[in-house]
Design a protein around this motif. Structure first.
Motif, short mmCIF file in Angstrom:
data_model
loop_
_atom_site.label_atom_id
_atom_site.label_comp_id
_atom_site.label_asym_id
_atom_site.label_seq_id
_atom_site.Cartn_x
_atom_site.Cartn_y
_atom_site.Cartn_z
N GLU A 106 0.82 -1.21 0.00
CA GLU A 106 0.00 0.00 0.00
C GLU A 106 0.86 1.27 0.00
O GLU A 106 0.47 2.28 -0.56
N LEU A 107 2.05 1.20 0.64
CA LEU A 107 2.91 2.37 0.68
C LEU A 107 3.38 2.76 -0.71
O LEU A 107 3.63 3.94 -0.98
N PHE A 108 3.56 1.80 -1.60
CA PHE A 108 4.00 2.10 -2.95
C PHE A 108 2.92 2.85 -3.73
O PHE A 108 3.22 3.49 -4.73
N ASN A 109 1.68 2.72 -3.30
CA ASN A 109 0.57 3.33 -4.01
C ASN A 109 0.13 4.67 -3.42
O ASN A 109 -0.91 5.18 -3.80
N LEU A 110 0.90 5.20 -2.49
CA LEU A 110 0.60 6.50 -1.91
C LEU A 110 1.51 7.56 -2.52
O LEU A 110 2.69 7.31 -2.74
N SER A 111 0.96 8.73 -2.76
CA SER A 111 1.79 9.84 -3.24
C SER A 111 2.53 10.44 -2.05
O SER A 111 2.17 10.22 -0.89
N ILE A 112 3.54 11.21 -2.35
CA ILE A 112 4.29 11.91 -1.30
C ILE A 112 3.33 12.82 -0.52
O ILE A 112 3.40 12.90 0.70
N THR A 113 2.43 13.48 -1.24
CA THR A 113 1.46 14.36 -0.58
C THR A 113 0.58 13.57 0.39
O THR A 113 0.34 14.02 1.51
N GLN A 114 0.12 12.40 -0.03
CA GLN A 114 -0.71 11.59 0.86
C GLN A 114 0.07 11.17 2.10
O GLN A 114 -0.46 11.19 3.21
N LEU A 115 1.33 10.81 1.92
CA LEU A 115 2.17 10.46 3.08
C LEU A 115 2.34 11.66 4.00
O LEU A 115 2.30 11.52 5.23
N HIS A 116 2.51 12.84 3.42
CA HIS A 116 2.63 14.06 4.24
C HIS A 116 1.36 14.28 5.07
O HIS A 116 1.43 14.63 6.25
N TYR A 117 0.21 14.05 4.46
CA TYR A 117 -1.05 14.19 5.20
C TYR A 117 -1.12 13.18 6.34
O TYR A 117 -1.51 13.53 7.47
#
Length: 148
Positions: A34-45
């Motif tokens: 699932e981490l591979f499918n998250l954008s940097i922005t989503q991780l920041h959120y």
């Protein structure tokens, strides 16, 4: 080489190395796809939601310097994927808070473990005195940056 050039080169090397270390960590960790499918922005959120402990959409918008509608769209995408939950204030039903779901917490923990692996990689190259000096200097730099 000038000092600034050495710093820029070091930042690039560390950044590339950290990305590679994180990629390997994610590949080796069960259920981390699932981490591979998250954008940097989503991780920041996700990180911001964890750091702020149940922020409102308005607080996130202020933190990122964006419109509330931008945050709402991003949070709703995370909500649809099961990474966050929304809940209303008991004292004012118009106020909506956001928190990490168990799935969101798990993903952030996986990412954190990758950062610790990268820190271990750095620490392996330093002796005890160098570690103390390095830690002191990192704290000095990060404290100065976060005060701005």
């Amino acid at each position: 080489m000038a000092t600034k050039e050495v710093i820029v080169k070091a930042i690039n090397v560390l950044s590339d190395s950290m990305r590679e270390c994180m990629r390997k960590h994610k590949e080796q960790t069960p259920n981390s796809q699932e981490l591979f499918n998250l954008s940097i922005t989503q991780l920041h959120y996700l990180h911001a939601i964890r750091e702020r402990t149940n922020p409102t959409i308005s607080e996130l918008a202020e933190m990122f310097g964006v419109q509330r509608s931008t945050v709402t769209v991003a949070v709703n995408k995370l909500l649809q994927r099961g990474f966050v939950e929304k809940f209303s204030s008991q004292s004012d039903l118009r106020v909506v808070y956001v928190r990490l779901s168990e799935k969101g917490k798990y993903l952030i923990e996986i990412e954190d473990m990758g950062y610790y692996q990268f820190a271990d990689l750095i620490m392996e190259t330093l002796d005890e005195t160098e570690r103390k000096t390095f830690t002191f200097l990192l704290n000095k730099v990060t404290n100065t940056i976060t005060r701005k």
